[in-house]
Design an enzyme around this catalytic site. Structure first.
Site, short mmCIF file in Angstrom:
data_model
loop_
_atom_site.label_atom_id
_atom_site.label_comp_id
_atom_site.label_asym_id
_atom_site.label_seq_id
_atom_site.Cartn_x
_atom_site.Cartn_y
_atom_site.Cartn_z
N TYR A 25 40.01 -76.53 88.74
CA TYR A 25 40.90 -77.10 89.76
C TYR A 25 41.74 -76.00 90.40
CZ TYR A 25 44.89 -79.70 91.67
OH TYR A 25 45.88 -80.19 92.49
N GLU A 47 48.99 -88.14 93.39
CA GLU A 47 50.29 -87.50 93.16
C GLU A 47 51.34 -88.55 92.85
OE1 GLU A 47 51.02 -84.47 92.72
OE2 GLU A 47 49.47 -83.25 93.67
N TRP A 55 50.12 -83.15 85.56
CA TRP A 55 48.98 -83.24 86.46
C TRP A 55 47.66 -83.24 85.71
CZ3 TRP A 55 47.55 -85.18 90.69
CH2 TRP A 55 46.33 -84.82 91.29
#
Length: 205
Positions: A25, A47, A55
């Site tokens: 990522y 988000e 995250w």
């Protein structure tokens, strides 16, 4: 010639060195600018689900989110009923927070209204300053949690009816989608993303 291990060690610390998913990522997605409405909508919702969590938790559940939310198709999400909400709340593969689920549905509806006037990409990039911001932070502690720009973008989205889009959430969104380059200067991706950002032409409609 620099060894591959050198790049791994120089990578932004938050991505770590032993989680392939997080590393990929960081190396391939975080900080790369684009103007794809579908991807931006997906990231905006994810988000929102991330608020209060890490995250990596969301990243590990992303494929489950995509399945549960029909690949983040705004038109389909906007038509979700109580039956869909119940389905989502029973899905262990996603974050089962009713307020966030309801916000995702409201955000899909807000997206469809906005899309009648302009693309989500043009709206976001306009309120984010009109072009990528290439920062030069050397240490993690220098990177802000929010900025005046993320505050402005947050207010603009809330005015359009979007929810779970606070300034901190929006700044994380801006970092991820290449609206800002917050790779540390010692990270190989800083230079790579900066090159992409300088060549990027934000949409205007």
């Amino acid at each position: 010639m620099k060894s591959p291990d050198a790049d791994v060690l120089a990578r932004c610390p938050w991505a770590g060195i032993d989680d392939p998913l997080y590393a990929r990522y960081h190396d391939e997605e975080w900080g790369v600018p684009h103007a794809d409405d579908q991807r931006l909508f997906e990231k905006l919702l994810l988000e929102g689900f991330q608020a209060g969590l890490s995250w990596i938790t969301i990243l590990r559940k992303r494929e489950s989110f995509r399945r549960a939310f029909h690949d983040f198709d705004p038109a389909r999400i906007a038509r979700y009923t109580e039956r869909d909400i119940a389905r989502l709340m029973a899905d262990e593969g996603i974050v089962r927070n009713r307020l966030k689920v309801l916000a995702a549905i409201d955000n899909a509806k807000a997206y469809l209204v906005l899309r009648k006037r302009q693309s989500l990409a043009s709206f976001l990039w306009h309120h984010a300053g009109g072009k990528p911001a290439i920062n030069a932070y050397a240490k993690v502690g220098e990177v802000p949690a929010s900025t005046d720009v993320s505050v402005r973008l947050s207010k603009a989205l809330k005015k359009e009816g979007f929810r779970f889009v606070g300034p901190t959430t929006l700044y994380a969104f801006m970092q991820s989608t290449g609206m800002v380059n917050d790779h540390l200067t010692g990270c190989p991706r800083h230079k790579a993303c900066a090159k992409l950002q300088r060549a990027f032409v934000p949409p205007t409609a």
